[in-house]
Design an enzyme around this catalytic site. Sequence first.
Site: not given
Length: 646
Positions: A283, A398, A196, A422, A285, A225, A254
């Site tokens: 994150d 998490d 991304r 998000h 994105d 990654q 990864n």
Amino acid sequence: MAGKTAAGQPAPAKAQTNGAQVKEDQTTFAEHAPQGRLTAQRGLYTGPSPIVSKDLYSEVLEGVVNRGRDGVTLEPSARVSGNTYFGRFPASYWQRWTKVRQVRVEAVVTGGGQLAIRASDVEGEARTIEAREIEGAEQTPVAFDVRMDKFFDGGALWLDLETRPGQRLTVERVRWTVEPPEKIRPTAVTICTMNRADDCLKNLQALAGDLQSLDTLDAIYVADQGTDRVDSREGFAQVAADLGDKLHYITQPNLGGAGGFTRGLYEVAGHTETEHANVLFMDDDVLLEPDLVVRMTAFSNLAVNPVIVGGQMLNLLHPHQLHVGAEYARLNTLEPGVPVEHSLQTADLLGVDEETGKPNRQERRLDAGYNGWWSCLIPYEVVKAIGYPLPFFFQWDDAEYSYRARAHGFPTVTLPGAGVWHADFHWKDWDEWHRYFNLRNSIITAALHSDFNLNVLCRTLMAQVVRYLLGMQYGLTHTLIKAVEDFLEGPSILEDGGVAAMQEIRAIRAQYPETKRHDATEVPGIASNDIGIINAAPRPALQRLILVKRIVDRLRGHSRFALGSVPTDEAHWWHVALFDTAVVTDASQEGVRVRKYDRDRMFELGKRAVKTLNRLRKEGQAVQEQYKRALPQLASRENWKRLYRL
């Protein structure tokens, strides 16, 4: 302890930094003396993107108002309120978790009008703390000192502005500041990214564009990654130059979200001279509000004891919606994302509560069970005490980490007003390969942090199997079975960080046609004009009776409809079980899945599921002990060093 970890192990010698040659990373994180008062929050009047409503920052109640990022101008007879998601100062959370009992509201004012500090209580009732009339100001500093002593159960503070006829008022550089601690914690942002590149680059640019205001930010780690790398983008060289030695660009195998985020903890731990440091996960994105860094780091710096500080998630496709105010997990029934009582959930932050008619504001202070890693700050003291996250690849990493931290005395605080946007979760289809990790890791988390009631757990999983089989989701059923089987393999399943499991579950799911998404006009073997929508009946009142009826009909091979199209929000088991072939809209709204009744597969998977869950019932407690014994090693620096191939 420079060059050493908390456990006394050598720090990693090399990192790939700023996309250049592999070299020694000379970064050293150390506490530094504060430079004046600490900014806890900025008063902003527009968001970081045109897709974000300005009303999330300030609400125009009357008149003509020009809102900019760092200031606002009111024409005569205008009113503006800061009683908004980003405009409010979460006084209740500051009173509960810090020793700060006074916040200063500072601004630079030009013209004439009224500035008023207002507050709410746990019921959302507003009161005026102080109001001040200004006349003839010319870039004049104004400050209010406000006590935070009546907010323990809930409530917030905000700044309201007003002009009378003939007045014009400009208010700029609004800052909520507090007395700083003796030393400021160094903070590193860690962004995990996987193919991304454009999204990640945008967030780096957002940080670089606001860097002067982010004086508590010492470093930014990007753990790339992917094969489509961030440093391949045209704008990377410029953002690297803008961020300078704050940016550390690392490429690695990864290892999923867990491996990407943990890399930041790993690097900071290897280069810190103090245990009073922070790592802020983010994150790749998200649409970033850079003030999140200001708000979360200030709160962490002044917390009485170290706490995990979570940012909230707003829905990117619906930027005015809050995903959830605070959440927890029901571990024994494998349910993440359960809203805490009194929490807002998928709430329109520009709307009102349907029952009370009051604006959707999170007035009541909430205690979170955990926080998603779309934005989450972890103090180094937590890492020193409990180790690193587990090599889960992703999903439940998490939650597991927060519950492990809580058991060691480190709670999680989800901070209102610290938000990022998000992608909306309900636009992601449940029937994907990542469901394997969700299931397997949830069972491991339950084994580590709950009473692990195997009767309840097996009933929960069997209910899912029955629903999946009735819904003709055979690949999803196999996914569940594989997750349980791999849990029963014990801690060795985590040895490679999830790489082999990812490849295997994708190969398994490829054997099931209904796991593939098709264009709605190009469904294999079915003419587009033959697919008509058949809507679901209301949810059955007697679900158990209907469940038995659907099972009997399936076993006898009876169905009501040969073919039909089913909208994603109506794809319930009791409805889909009526079809021979159901063309179900994918949750992404980008295509359809074709579910076909297969009696042989249904029996085969049903028998295998029963056998696997019986194994879980018999062997579960022994396997639970294996995971508990293996936890220190799995969460160790040495294990992650091995996974990173350092």
